[in-house]
Scaffold this motif. Structure first.
Motif, PDB file in Angstrom:
ATOM      1  N   PHE A 165      -5.372   8.086   0.564  1.00  0.00           N
ATOM      2  CA  PHE A 165      -4.136   8.368   1.278  1.00  0.00           C
ATOM      3  C   PHE A 165      -4.189   7.951   2.752  1.00  0.00           C
ATOM      4  O   PHE A 165      -3.283   7.300   3.254  1.00  0.00           O
ATOM      5  CB  PHE A 165      -3.764   9.850   1.159  1.00  0.00           C
ATOM      6  CG  PHE A 165      -2.394  10.150   1.706  1.00  0.00           C
ATOM      7  CD1 PHE A 165      -1.266   9.724   1.029  1.00  0.00           C
ATOM      8  CD2 PHE A 165      -2.227  10.830   2.903  1.00  0.00           C
ATOM      9  CE1 PHE A 165       0.005   9.978   1.532  1.00  0.00           C
ATOM     10  CE2 PHE A 165      -0.964  11.090   3.409  1.00  0.00           C
ATOM     11  CZ  PHE A 165       0.156  10.670   2.715  1.00  0.00           C
ATOM     12  N   ARG A 166      -5.308   8.291   3.428  1.00  0.00           N
ATOM     13  CA  ARG A 166      -5.412   7.909   4.853  1.00  0.00           C
ATOM     14  C   ARG A 166      -5.391   6.391   5.052  1.00  0.00           C
ATOM     15  O   ARG A 166      -4.638   5.910   5.899  1.00  0.00           O
ATOM     16  CB  ARG A 166      -6.679   8.492   5.463  1.00  0.00           C
ATOM     17  CG  ARG A 166      -6.556   9.950   5.841  1.00  0.00           C
ATOM     18  CD  ARG A 166      -7.849  10.329   6.524  1.00  0.00           C
ATOM     19  NE  ARG A 166      -8.056  11.756   6.560  1.00  0.00           N
ATOM     20  CZ  ARG A 166      -9.257  12.310   6.665  1.00  0.00           C
ATOM     21  NH1 ARG A 166     -10.337  11.551   6.709  1.00  0.00           N
ATOM     22  NH2 ARG A 166      -9.384  13.601   6.735  1.00  0.00           N
ATOM     23  N   PRO A 167      -6.207   5.633   4.278  1.00  0.00           N
ATOM     24  CA  PRO A 167      -6.115   4.176   4.426  1.00  0.00           C
ATOM     25  C   PRO A 167      -4.699   3.662   4.165  1.00  0.00           C
ATOM     26  O   PRO A 167      -4.226   2.749   4.858  1.00  0.00           O
ATOM     27  CB  PRO A 167      -7.089   3.641   3.372  1.00  0.00           C
ATOM     28  CG  PRO A 167      -8.051   4.744   3.149  1.00  0.00           C
ATOM     29  CD  PRO A 167      -7.317   6.021   3.393  1.00  0.00           C
ATOM     30  N   LEU A 168      -4.001   4.266   3.199  1.00  0.00           N
ATOM     31  CA  LEU A 168      -2.629   3.834   2.909  1.00  0.00           C
ATOM     32  C   LEU A 168      -1.715   4.081   4.105  1.00  0.00           C
ATOM     33  O   LEU A 168      -0.924   3.211   4.494  1.00  0.00           O
ATOM     34  CB  LEU A 168      -2.083   4.576   1.684  1.00  0.00           C
ATOM     35  CG  LEU A 168      -0.644   4.208   1.323  1.00  0.00           C
ATOM     36  CD1 LEU A 168      -0.613   2.891   0.569  1.00  0.00           C
ATOM     37  CD2 LEU A 168       0.023   5.299   0.508  1.00  0.00           C
ATOM     38  N   ILE A 169      -1.847   5.264   4.710  1.00  0.00           N
ATOM     39  CA  ILE A 169      -1.004   5.613   5.856  1.00  0.00           C
ATOM     40  C   ILE A 169      -1.285   4.665   7.024  1.00  0.00           C
ATOM     41  O   ILE A 169      -0.373   4.112   7.643  1.00  0.00           O
ATOM     42  CB  ILE A 169      -1.257   7.088   6.281  1.00  0.00           C
ATOM     43  CG1 ILE A 169      -0.680   8.039   5.231  1.00  0.00           C
ATOM     44  CG2 ILE A 169      -0.671   7.382   7.647  1.00  0.00           C
ATOM     45  CD1 ILE A 169       0.815   8.020   5.113  1.00  0.00           C
ATOM     46  N   ILE A 170      -2.575   4.461   7.312  1.00  0.00           N
ATOM     47  CA  ILE A 170      -2.933   3.583   8.435  1.00  0.00           C
ATOM     48  C   ILE A 170      -2.477   2.151   8.136  1.00  0.00           C
ATOM     49  O   ILE A 170      -1.849   1.491   8.968  1.00  0.00           O
ATOM     50  CB  ILE A 170      -4.455   3.638   8.700  1.00  0.00           C
ATOM     51  CG1 ILE A 170      -4.841   5.049   9.180  1.00  0.00           C
ATOM     52  CG2 ILE A 170      -4.869   2.597   9.740  1.00  0.00           C
ATOM     53  CD1 ILE A 170      -6.328   5.302   9.234  1.00  0.00           C
ATOM     54  N   GLY A 171      -2.756   1.690   6.908  1.00  0.00           N
ATOM     55  CA  GLY A 171      -2.412   0.322   6.537  1.00  0.00           C
ATOM     56  C   GLY A 171      -0.917   0.055   6.606  1.00  0.00           C
ATOM     57  O   GLY A 171      -0.480  -0.956   7.154  1.00  0.00           O
ATOM     58  N   THR A 172      -0.112   0.983   6.068  1.00  0.00           N
ATOM     59  CA  THR A 172       1.325   0.731   6.073  1.00  0.00           C
ATOM     60  C   THR A 172       1.907   0.845   7.483  1.00  0.00           C
ATOM     61  O   THR A 172       2.885   0.190   7.812  1.00  0.00           O
ATOM     62  CB  THR A 172       2.078   1.679   5.114  1.00  0.00           C
ATOM     63  OG1 THR A 172       1.700   3.028   5.390  1.00  0.00           O
ATOM     64  CG2 THR A 172       1.742   1.359   3.667  1.00  0.00           C
ATOM     65  N   ASP A 173       1.290   1.669   8.330  1.00  0.00           N
ATOM     66  CA  ASP A 173       1.759   1.738   9.710  1.00  0.00           C
ATOM     67  C   ASP A 173       1.465   0.437  10.448  1.00  0.00           C
ATOM     68  O   ASP A 173       2.302  -0.071  11.197  1.00  0.00           O
ATOM     69  CB  ASP A 173       1.104   2.915  10.442  1.00  0.00           C
ATOM     70  CG  ASP A 173       1.643   3.074  11.855  1.00  0.00           C
ATOM     71  OD1 ASP A 173       2.801   3.519  11.971  1.00  0.00           O
ATOM     72  OD2 ASP A 173       0.946   2.714  12.819  1.00  0.00           O
ATOM     73  N   VAL A 174       0.274  -0.108  10.204  1.00  0.00           N
ATOM     74  CA  VAL A 174      -0.070  -1.397  10.812  1.00  0.00           C
ATOM     75  C   VAL A 174       0.896  -2.474  10.307  1.00  0.00           C
ATOM     76  O   VAL A 174       1.382  -3.307  11.074  1.00  0.00           O
ATOM     77  CB  VAL A 174      -1.537  -1.778  10.499  1.00  0.00           C
ATOM     78  CG1 VAL A 174      -1.851  -3.198  10.953  1.00  0.00           C
ATOM     79  CG2 VAL A 174      -2.491  -0.800  11.164  1.00  0.00           C
ATOM     80  N   TRP A 175       1.194  -2.415   9.012  1.00  0.00           N
ATOM     81  CA  TRP A 175       2.144  -3.365   8.405  1.00  0.00           C
ATOM     82  C   TRP A 175       3.493  -3.299   9.127  1.00  0.00           C
ATOM     83  O   TRP A 175       4.111  -4.320   9.410  1.00  0.00           O
ATOM     84  CB  TRP A 175       2.307  -3.022   6.919  1.00  0.00           C
ATOM     85  CG  TRP A 175       3.388  -3.752   6.213  1.00  0.00           C
ATOM     86  CD1 TRP A 175       3.342  -5.046   5.773  1.00  0.00           C
ATOM     87  CD2 TRP A 175       4.675  -3.257   5.853  1.00  0.00           C
ATOM     88  NE1 TRP A 175       4.533  -5.377   5.163  1.00  0.00           N
ATOM     89  CE2 TRP A 175       5.364  -4.296   5.199  1.00  0.00           C
ATOM     90  CE3 TRP A 175       5.322  -2.019   6.016  1.00  0.00           C
ATOM     91  CZ2 TRP A 175       6.669  -4.148   4.709  1.00  0.00           C
ATOM     92  CZ3 TRP A 175       6.612  -1.875   5.529  1.00  0.00           C
ATOM     93  CH2 TRP A 175       7.270  -2.930   4.888  1.00  0.00           C
TER      94      TRP A 175
END
Lengths: 305, 298
Positions: A165-175
Motif C-alpha cells: 500500500f505505501r509503495p502504491l501511495i508514493i508511486g501514484t503521488d509521484v505519477w
C-alpha cells in the motif's frame, strides 16, 4: 512651487486610512475563519461537550496528550505519515530532476511540447478523479495485474496489502506530480550559461560529465532551496489521496495523522482528543517550518517569508 | 575508429533519452485514457476487465444514463456556483489586501501588524475540528457559504500578488497621485491593468482549488442533495473501492451488485474533469509561468 510640493507630499502620506479600510474585509475573514479556530484549540485541554461549548466545558490539562502517547496505534500513525510523506518528497524530487534533465535534451519540439502537456495534466485533477483511475488500474484483475501476469507474476492486491500500500501511495503521488514539479528544475537548467557547456565540451567532457559538472551544480541552489522548504511537509501524508484509496485492511500501513484525526475526532465525535492530536501535529509543523525558513535564509539567502 | 565509437555511443544515448521521455509520457497518459475507454465500453466488457485504452463494445449508454441522473447535475450546479462565488470573493479580497501590503512600512502605518497576522495564518492553523465547529456555530452547515467563506482569503495568493505589486514602477503611481488620483483609483487604473498575468494566475489557483475540493463538502454538508460534484462522485466510488480493496475482484463485485456501475462512474469522472480540460491551455500558460516566476525569481 513650495505650495504644490506640500500638497503633493500631504496626499502621499494621507492614504493610510484608505489602506486600513481596504485591508479590513480580508482581515475580518482571517480573524473569523483562521484565528477563531486557533482559540478553539483550547478544546485539546478540555473534556469538550458540544452542549456546554468551549466556555462551559471542564479543563482536564494534558490528559488527552497523555492518552495519545499511551496508544500503540498513535506511533503507527506517525510512522506511516513520516514514511509516506518522506518517500513522496524524495522520489518526487529525484524523478522531477531526472525528467527535467532528460527533457532538456529533447530537440524535437512537438515531442517535447506534447510530453510536457501530458505530464503536467494530472497535477490539476482531483484525487477523487485520480483515485478511480488508480483503482481501475491496480485492482486484483486490473490492467497492471494483467500485464504482470503475462510475465508470470502476481496477481498482487496492491490496494489491500500492507506491504504494497505505501509503495502504491508514493508511486501514484509521484505519477501525479513529477511533471509539474519538474517545471522549476527545467527553468533552472535553461538559465545555466550555455558557454559553460561549450567550454566543457571543448575540454573533452562527455554528456555524463557535463551533466555532473555543469548542469547539476547549476541546479544545486534551487534543489537545496526546495528540499529545505519541503521539509515541513514531512507531516503531510496527503489526506485527499489516502482517504480516497485506503480501507480498514491497510490502516496498519496507510493511516496517517490527518485521516486518523478525521476518523476518530470528527466522525467518532471525540472532538477534544482529535484536536489534541491535530494540535500536536501543528506545533511540530510550525517548528519545522520556522527552522526550514532559517536554514534557507542561512544557506541560500532566500526565504519563504 | 575511436571517434566513430564515440558518436555511436552518443546516438544510443540520445535514443535512450527519447525512449525514457516517451515512456514517461505514455505512463502518464495511458491510465487517463483507460478511464475514458471504460466510460465508452459496455458493462460486460468492463466487468470482464477487457478494456485497455480502446473502448470495447463501444456504447454511449453510460452517458445517456448520466444525463438522467438528477443528483449529478444538481451537484454540478453547486460546484459551478461555488467556483464563481469563491472566485469573486477571493479576487476582491486578494487585490484589496495585496495593494496596501505592497506599500513600505513608512507609507502604510500598521503594515507589519497585518503582515504578521497573514503569515502566522499561513504557518499555523486551528486544524480540522475547531474549524468545523466555527463553521457549524455560524450556522453555515448545508449552505453554499460553508464551501466559500472558510477559504475566502487564500494567504499564499495574497503574498504572490503583493510581491507582484511591489515590482510595479513607483513612477507610475506617483504620476497618478500628482494628477489627483485617490489610492483606490491608483489601484484600479494603474496597478490592475498591468497585473493581468498575475491576476490570471491567482484566479486559476482559486478555480482549480474550489472545483477539485471534496473535503469541505464531505464535512460541511450532511445531506447528499447539497454535495458539490467532487464530494458526490467520491461518495459513489468509495463503497465499490472498499470492496475491491478487501480482495473481492471485480467479477464477484459485479455479481454482488447485479450490474457493473463502473462504466457509469467512469462517465461521471470524465464529465467532471471536462471543465478543467477546457481551461487547461490557460492553466499551462498562466499557472506554470506563475510558478516559475514565483519560485526562481524572488
Amino acid at each position: 512651487m513650495q505650495q504644490r510640493k506640500r500638497t503633493a507630499s500631504k496626499r502621499l502620506t494621507n492614504p493610510n486610512l484608505t489602506y486600513h479600510l481596504m485591508i479590513l474585509p480580508g482581515i475580518i475573514f482571517l480573524l473569523i475563519f483562521n484565528y477563531t479556530p486557533m482559540f478553539g484549540l483550547v478544546m485539546a485541554f478540555q473534556d469538550y461537550v458540544p452542549a456546554k461549548g468551549i466556555f462551559g466545558s471542564d479543563f482536564v490539562g494534558f490528559q488527552h496528550f497523555a492518552y495519545m502517547f499511551s496508544l500503540p496505534s498513535i506511533g503507527r500513525v506517525f510512522t506511516n505519515t513520516i514514511v509516506i510523506a518522506g518517500g513522496k518528497i524524495i522520489f518526487n524530487t529525484l524523478l522531477a530532476i531526472v525528467f527535467a534533465i532528460l527533457l532538456n535534451e529533447v530537440r524535437v519540439r512537438w515531442l517535447k511540447k506534447s510530453v510536457q502537456t501530458i505530464v503536467y495534466l494530472p497535477n490539476f485533477l482531483s484525487w477523487v478523479v485520480l483515485a478511480s483511475v488508480v483503482v481501475n488500474m491496480f485492482n486484483l484483475d486490473g490492467n497492471v495485474n494483467q500485464i504482470l501476469e503475462s510475465f508470470g507474476l502476481g496477481p498482487f492486491n496492491f490496494l489491500g496489502s500492507n506491504q504494497l500500500f505505501r509503495p502504491l501511495i508514493i508511486g501514484t503521488d509521484v505519477w501525479k506530480s513529477f511533471g509539474f514539479n519538474s517545471i522549476v528544475y527545467l527553468a533552472a537548467i535553461t538559465s545555466i550559461d550555455p558557454g559553460l557547456h561549450e567550454a566543457a565540451s571543448i575540454d573533452g567532457a562527455n554528456w555524463w560529465r557535463r551533466i555532473w559538472h555543469v548542469t547539476l551544480p547549476g541546479m544545486l541552489p534551487i534543489i537545496l532551496l526546495l528540499a529545505i522548504l519541503n521539509l515541513p511537509n514531512i507531516l503531510n501524508g496527503g489526506f485527499d489521496q489516502i482517504y480516497n484509496l485506503y480501507s480498514p485492511v491497510v490502516y496498519q500501513s496507510g493511516d496517517i495523522i490527518d485521516t486518523y484525526v478525521y476518523r476518530v475526532g470528527l466522525m467518532g465525535r471525540d472532538y477534544s482528543f482529535g484536536t489534541a492530536v491535530g494540535l500536536f501535529k501543528s506545533i511540530i509543523g510550525l517548528v519545522l517550518i520556522l527552522s526550514a525558513n532559517q536554514t534557507a535564509k542561512k544557506f541560500t539567502e532566500r526565504q519563504l517569508f | 575508429m575511436n571517434l566513430q565509437n564515440k558518436s555511436l555511443a552518443a546516438k544510443i544515448g540520445k535514443a535512450l533519452i527519447y525512449l525514457i521521455i516517451i515512456f514517461l509520457g505514455l505512463v502518464t497518459l495511458l491510465p487517463l485514457l483507460n478511464i475514458v475507454a471504460i466510460s465508452l465500453s459496455s458493462s460486460g466488457a468492463v466487468t470482464a476487465n477487457a478494456v485497455g485504452i480502446i473502448p470495447v463494445n463501444f456504447t454511449l449508454e453510460p452517458y445517456k444514463m448520466l444525463v438522467d441522473d438528477p443528483q449529478f447535475w444538481r451537484s454540478f450546479g453547486i460546484s459551478v456556483q461555488r467556483v464563481f462565488l469563491s472566485l469573486g470573493l477571493n479576487m476582491i479580497l486578494i487585490i484589496l489586501m495585496a495593494y496596501p501590503l505592497s506599500k513600505r512600512k513608512s507609507e502604510f502605518k500598521g503594515r507589519s501588524i497585518y503582515m504578521n497576522l497573514l503569515i502566522f495564518a499561513m504557518l499555523f492553523n486551528g486544524g480540522m475540528i475547531p474549524t468545523y465547529l466555527v463553521v457549524r456555530n455560524l450556522g453555515l452547515l448545508n449552505t453554499i457559504w460553508s464551501l466559500v467563506l472558510p477559504s475566502a482569503v487564500p494567504v499564499f495568493s495574497v503574498i504572490l500578488m503583493m510581491n507582484f505589486f511591489r515590482g510595479v514602477p513607483k513612477a507610475l503611481e506617483e504620476a497618478a497621485i500628482i494628477d489627483g488620483a485617490t489610492p483606490m483609483q491608483v489601484l484600479l487604473r494603474v496597478y490592475l491593468p498591468i497585473s493581468i498575468p498575475s491576476l490570471a494566475t491567482v484566479a486559476l489557483f482559486s478555480i482549480v482549488g474550489s472545483w477539485n475540493d471534496f473535503f469541505s463538502g464531505l464535512i460541511y454538508m450532511t445531506r447528499t442533495s447539497n454535495y458539490p460534484l467532487m464530494t458526490y462522485i467520491q461518495s459513489l466510488t468509495v463503497d465499490i473501492q472498499q470492496m475491491i480493496q478487501q480482495g473481492i475482484n471485480s467479477t464477484n463485485l459485479s455479481e454482488l451488485m447485479g450490474v457493473s456501475d463502473r462504466n457509469l462512474n467512469a462517465a461521471k469522472i470524465v464529465v467532471s474533469s471536462i471543465p478543467l480540460i477546457l481551461i487547461y491551455p490557460l492553466l499551462q500558460k498562466y499557472f506554470i509561468t506563475g510558478i516559475v516566476v514565483g519560485s526562481v525569481k524572488e
